[in-house]
Design an enzyme around this catalytic site. Structure first.
Site, short mmCIF file in Angstrom:
data_model
loop_
_atom_site.label_atom_id
_atom_site.label_comp_id
_atom_site.label_asym_id
_atom_site.label_seq_id
_atom_site.Cartn_x
_atom_site.Cartn_y
_atom_site.Cartn_z
N CYS A 238 -6.56 2.58 5.44
CA CYS A 238 -7.39 1.43 5.67
C CYS A 238 -6.87 0.71 7.02
O CYS A 238 -6.05 1.47 7.80
CB CYS A 238 -6.78 0.29 4.78
SG CYS A 238 -5.31 -0.47 4.69
N GLU B 229 0.83 4.03 1.89
CA GLU B 229 1.21 4.52 3.16
C GLU B 229 2.54 3.58 3.72
O GLU B 229 3.40 4.32 4.23
CB GLU B 229 0.20 4.36 4.10
CG GLU B 229 -0.86 5.34 4.00
CD GLU B 229 -1.91 4.56 3.25
OE1 GLU B 229 -3.50 5.23 3.59
OE2 GLU B 229 -1.86 3.81 2.32
N HIS C 269 0.87 -1.12 0.03
CA HIS C 269 -0.07 0.00 -0.05
C HIS C 269 1.07 1.36 -0.22
O HIS C 269 2.06 1.34 0.46
CB HIS C 269 -0.88 0.09 1.16
CG HIS C 269 -2.03 -0.82 1.05
ND1 HIS C 269 -3.17 -0.66 1.79
CD2 HIS C 269 -2.07 -2.04 0.53
CE1 HIS C 269 -4.12 -1.60 1.64
NE2 HIS C 269 -3.36 -2.66 0.87
N CYS D 68 -2.85 0.29 7.13
CA CYS D 68 -1.97 1.28 7.13
C CYS D 68 -2.42 2.40 8.26
O CYS D 68 -1.08 3.00 8.73
CB CYS D 68 -2.41 2.23 5.79
SG CYS D 68 -1.77 1.21 4.30
#
Length: 158
Positions: A83, A55, A53, A86
């Site tokens: 999410c 992040e 992801h 993260c």
């Protein structure tokens, strides 16, 4: 540079992700002196990695640039509400401030589905949502519309 400038940097990364067929999410991490020390964009498809992801990629890069895991003097800018995974990374990296663009009604953990940062953890980032929300949301809508159109075209060719 100001908050919108940093979010525009994250948006540029999100556009790169979209060009690569990834969900368009981009992230930058800014140190207290204004330097961007971490950049990330979604790479789950290319990396075949559920953890790829934006992040987490930006946090890893910031840790490498700064030579440590504590990002206690950083601000994170991301185009989509983090999410659960993260948000957990943000807590564990001790990032004190998060700015996000579009809300994520399916997985957002800054208030959309739940507010992970309000839970009784040892760190509670300050959160600001809706920064350049229209641009961030439009990019996501465009990506998913293209995906639907592509799937529809593939079905009609069968």
């Amino acid at each position: 540079m100001g908050h919108e400038d940093y979010m525009r940097e994250a948006l540029a990364l999100a556009r790169q992700a979209m060009e690569e067929g990834e969900v368009p999410v981009g992230c930058v991490i800014v140190w207290e002196d204004g330097r961007i020390v971490g950049r990330g964009r979604n790479r789950r498809e290319a990396a075949r990695d559920a953890l790829a992801h934006a992040e987490l990629e930006a946090i890893r890069q910031a840790n490498a640039v700064l030579g440590g895991w504590r990002l206690h003097k950083a601000v994170l800018y991301v185009t989509l509400e983090p999410c659960p995974m993260c948000a957990g990374g943000i807590v564990n990296a001790r990032i004190p401030q998060v700015w996000y663009g579009a809300k994520d009604p399916k997985a957002g953990c800054c208030g959309s589905v739940l507010d992970l940062f309000a839970q009784p953890f040892n760190h509670h980032p300050e959160v600001h949502g809706g920064l350049l929300e229209g641009e961030c949301g439009a990019l996501l809508q465009e990506f998913f519309q293209r995906l639907r159109d592509k799937r529809k075209a593939a079905k009609s060719q069968k």
